[in-house]
Enzyme design. Structure first.
Site, PDB file in Angstrom:
ATOM      1  CB  CYS A  69      -1.407   7.349   1.067  1.00  0.00           C
ATOM      2  SG  CYS A  69      -2.992   6.735   1.653  1.00  0.00           S
ATOM      3  CD  GLU A  72      -3.033  -1.099   0.406  1.00  0.00           C
ATOM      4  OE1 GLU A  72      -3.310   0.017  -0.077  1.00  0.00           O
ATOM      5  OE2 GLU A  72      -3.679  -2.129   0.156  1.00  0.00           O
TER       6      GLU A  72
HETATM    7  P1  NAD Z   1       8.296   4.693   4.990  1.00  0.00           P
HETATM    8  O1  NAD Z   1       8.273   3.838   3.781  1.00  0.00           O
HETATM    9  O2  NAD Z   1       9.479   5.543   5.239  1.00  0.00           O
HETATM   10  O3  NAD Z   1       8.126   3.789   6.314  1.00  0.00           O
HETATM   11  C1  NAD Z   1       7.025   2.907   6.480  1.00  0.00           C
HETATM   12  C2  NAD Z   1       7.417   1.800   7.433  1.00  0.00           C
HETATM   13  O4  NAD Z   1       8.460   1.046   6.833  1.00  0.00           O
HETATM   14  C3  NAD Z   1       7.948   2.269   8.785  1.00  0.00           C
HETATM   15  O5  NAD Z   1       7.413   1.453   9.800  1.00  0.00           O
HETATM   16  C4  NAD Z   1       9.444   2.058   8.657  1.00  0.00           C
HETATM   17  O6  NAD Z   1      10.098   1.786   9.877  1.00  0.00           O
HETATM   18  C5  NAD Z   1       9.498   0.834   7.770  1.00  0.00           C
HETATM   19  N1  NAD Z   1      10.758   0.653   7.056  1.00  0.00           N
HETATM   20  C6  NAD Z   1      11.766   1.515   6.888  1.00  0.00           C
HETATM   21  N2  NAD Z   1      12.768   0.946   6.182  1.00  0.00           N
HETATM   22  C7  NAD Z   1      12.385  -0.310   5.903  1.00  0.00           C
HETATM   23  C8  NAD Z   1      12.967  -1.399   5.197  1.00  0.00           C
HETATM   24  N3  NAD Z   1      14.159  -1.315   4.630  1.00  0.00           N
HETATM   25  N4  NAD Z   1      12.250  -2.536   5.105  1.00  0.00           N
HETATM   26  C9  NAD Z   1      11.034  -2.643   5.659  1.00  0.00           C
HETATM   27  N5  NAD Z   1      10.407  -1.646   6.310  1.00  0.00           N
HETATM   28  C10 NAD Z   1      11.087  -0.498   6.437  1.00  0.00           C
HETATM   29  O7  NAD Z   1       6.966   5.545   4.929  1.00  0.00           O
HETATM   30  P2  NAD Z   1       6.481   6.671   5.930  1.00  0.00           P
HETATM   31  O8  NAD Z   1       7.335   7.880   5.770  1.00  0.00           O
HETATM   32  O9  NAD Z   1       6.311   6.097   7.279  1.00  0.00           O
HETATM   33  O10 NAD Z   1       5.015   6.960   5.355  1.00  0.00           O
HETATM   34  C11 NAD Z   1       4.774   7.823   4.286  1.00  0.00           C
HETATM   35  C12 NAD Z   1       4.563   7.061   3.003  1.00  0.00           C
HETATM   36  O11 NAD Z   1       3.579   6.065   3.189  1.00  0.00           O
HETATM   37  C13 NAD Z   1       4.063   7.938   1.880  1.00  0.00           C
HETATM   38  O12 NAD Z   1       4.688   7.585   0.682  1.00  0.00           O
HETATM   39  C14 NAD Z   1       2.582   7.619   1.815  1.00  0.00           C
HETATM   40  O13 NAD Z   1       1.990   7.874   0.565  1.00  0.00           O
HETATM   41  C15 NAD Z   1       2.584   6.167   2.170  1.00  0.00           C
HETATM   42  N6  NAD Z   1       1.291   5.763   2.707  1.00  0.00           N
HETATM   43  C16 NAD Z   1       0.519   4.913   1.971  1.00  0.00           C
HETATM   44  C17 NAD Z   1      -0.746   4.563   2.435  1.00  0.00           C
HETATM   45  C18 NAD Z   1      -1.656   3.639   1.655  1.00  0.00           C
HETATM   46  O14 NAD Z   1      -2.614   3.161   2.239  1.00  0.00           O
HETATM   47  N7  NAD Z   1      -1.401   3.394   0.387  1.00  0.00           N
HETATM   48  C19 NAD Z   1      -1.184   5.047   3.661  1.00  0.00           C
HETATM   49  C20 NAD Z   1      -0.356   5.894   4.374  1.00  0.00           C
HETATM   50  C21 NAD Z   1       0.887   6.255   3.902  1.00  0.00           C
END
Ligand code: NAD
Length: 518
Positions: A288, A254
């Site tokens: 998002c 997502e």
């Molecule tokens: P992010 O990708 O930086 O982090 C998301 C999660 O991934 C965190 O828990 C983080 O600790 C973890 N993470 C970090 N590095 C990782 C790795 N190498 N492997 C696995 N997990 C890892 O995202 P963010 O800054 O927390 O959130 C913002 C982003 O999320 C935006 O791009 C937004 O559009 C997206 N988002 C999508 C939805 C949806 O439903 N499609 C909803 C909310 C946010």
């Protein structure tokens, strides 16, 4: 700690909050002993995974009662600690609307859990499947059996850490799985509350919260989960998929993207402006499906910008209600704007008092930014390809819908697309000729809250979907079960009259090849 005696048993566990004996504790506003943020160690992570897997091996198909009890506890946990969770999130942001947080987090999460619980019995049923008329004619039948996958991993982001953990968790538990959830390190207070309350309401081998940053997350994705459900950025989504591939773990991603917002020549410009500005003020645009690129019919653009200015003026007090999550993201948003301006874009400030961290707005809460439109953006600017995730938006003017279509199709597929205008030929063309995770006409983001609609991205904005039955199916294997009265295989491999059967088959192939029967 929760009472462990009933793990996997076909009965609600005794002694947990939410059980009748403990209902005094399960009141709204109940405050758990919040543990301080402590990263889960690699050894602990592995042992929790192993415990969950062993528990799944002991009971690979939890009954309706067991699943229903898990969902009941999840719902009661969210309701009992909803205010505490919202307050922790406000603390994490430093400044965030409590009202919007309660609405978007515990209320939304509880709605998803309740919807799931209400429909669970129906979703769990075997689904009759038509498998071909000749097969049914001989008395055969086929069903799809929704089968739990096993132990699933859920990774959530910081913008809505409660709802974006609890909603997929509800689907996973409904489908009969056990889950480990890695919550974001950027909202440590919320994560700590989630960690404490989950260990109170669930056995560690049923549901477990994993605390930690990217390093813990990387270890997490190396585990041989039966499914990984990731919500976050496209860049990290790629890494998740790579790690999951080592174990052939299926993924749901997502992700985010640059969702377009179209105001057609026949659109209601004032309604569109009000909606866009509301969408940029809500959580300071940090979600998002926030509108990111605005396309306005050329002849309506001045009218639209005036309506945006009027709306910003009318809502000026609300601009301050939510800050950008932290200094890093604040700098990121400001840099997107400054980079665009430095490369020739025009900034259209929609408010009379700038709120961008400059000296003039020292009285404003930290890291608040008023909605700003950037016009004249080109491919050299970072904002043309990077998701804004903040109150800025780019504005492009168009004369024909084809220009919008080709612009969108030249970039990555967006998570959402919004259209203000009549449902005419231009609209049909827009909907059919562009890809998007979902489309909303004359509004934004409401599709995310519709519990019965699948929610997910397409292409670069994600893969797979959840919410409602789509979520249950994501966390299930729909296993075909075929039944016949007496075996067909011996009869088809050694037919009583092989020459006759061969002739029949030759004739069938000939017929299917399109040539005339001989
Ligand atoms: P992010 O990708 O930086 O982090 C998301 C999660 O991934 C965190 O828990 C983080 O600790 C973890 N993470 C970090 N590095 C990782 C790795 N190498 N492997 C696995 N997990 C890892 O995202 P963010 O800054 O927390 O959130 C913002 C982003 O999320 C935006 O791009 C937004 O559009 C997206 N988002 C999508 C939805 C949806 O439903 N499609 C909803 C909310 C946010």
């Amino acid at each position: 700690m929760a009472d462990r005696t009933a793990a996997g048993a076909d009965a609600p566990a005794a002694g947990r909050p939410g059980d009748e004996a403990n209902d005094a504790d399960a009141t709204n506003g109940h405050v758990a002993q919040r543990t301080v943020w402590t990263e889960t160690t690699a050894a602990e992570l592995r042992s929790r995974f192993d415990a969950a897997r062993a528990a799944h091996q002991r009971d690979r198909f939890p009954t309706f009662n067991v699943r229903d009890d898990r969902l009941r506890r999840l719902d009661e946990m969210i309701a009992s600690h909803g205010i505490e969770l919202a307050e922790a999130l406000v603390e994490d942001y430093g400044n965030r609307s409590l009202l919007q947080t309660i609405a978007a987090e515990p209320i939304t999460a509880s709605g998803q859990v309740r919807h799931t619980r209400k429909h669970l019995k129906k979703w769990m049923r075997q689904r009759r499947k038509f498998a071909g008329s000749s097969f049914h004619a001989i008395g055969g039948s086929a069903v799809l059996q929704p089968q739990p996958l096993g132990v699933v991993g859920i990774i959530s982001p910081w913008n809505f850490p409660v709802a974006l953990t609890m909603a997929p968790l509800a689907s996973a538990l409904a489908a009969g799985n056990r889950a480990l959830c890695k919550v974001s390190e950027l909202t440590p207070n919320t994560a700590s509350v989630l960690g404490s309350i989950t260990s109170e309401w669930f056995e560690a081998d049923e549901v477990s919260m994993i605390l930690g940053g990217p390093e813990v997350a990387k270890e997490f994705t190396k585990l041989p989960f039966n499914h990984l459900f990731f919500t976050g950025s496209t860049a990290v989504g790629r890494q998740v998929m790579l790690a999951a591939a080592q174990n052939l773990t299926p993924v749901t991603l997502e992700l985010g993207g640059k969702s377009p917002f179209i105001v057609a020549v026949d659109g209601n410009v004032v309604a569109a402006a009000k909606t866009l500005i509301s969408g940029k003020i809500f959580n300071a645009g940090q979600y998002c499906v926030a509108p990111d690129r605005v396309f306005v019919a050329n002849s309506r653009s001045e009218e639209f910008l005036d309506a945006c200015r009027a709306e910003v003026a009318a809502r000026s007090e609300q601009i301050d209600t939510t800050s950008i999550i932290n200094e890093h993201h604040y700098e990121r948003v400001i840099n997107l704007r400054d980079d665009a301006i430095a490369r020739g874009a025009e900034e259209i400030v929609l408010t009379s008092d700038a709120r961008d961290g400059s000296e003039d707005d020292a009285a404003a809460p930290p890291r608040t930014i008023a909605p700003v439109a950037l016009v004249g953006v080109d491919e050299s600017m970072a904002i043309s390809s990077e998701e804004v995730f903040g109150p800025l938006f780019t504005l492009e003017r168009f004369d024909h819908i084809d220009e919008v279509i080709s612009d969108i199709n030249n970039g990555p597929e967006p998570l959402a697309a919004y259209y203000f205008g009549a449902r005419n030929e231009a609209f049909e063309k827009f909907v059919t000729q562009t890809a998007a995770g979902g489309v909303v006409v004359n509004d934004i983001m409401i599709h995310v809250g519709l519990e019965n609609l699948p929610f997910g991205g397409v292409g670069q904005s994600g893969m797979g979907a959840y919410h409602g039955r789509a979520g249950f199916d994501t966390f299930s294997h729909l296993k075909p079960i075929v039944k016949v009265h007496s075996p067909l295989t011996p009869r088809t491999t050694t037919p009583p009259k092989p020459e006759l059967v061969e002739k029949l088959m030759r004739r069938t192939l000939h017929h299917r090849s399109g040539k005339k029967k001989n």
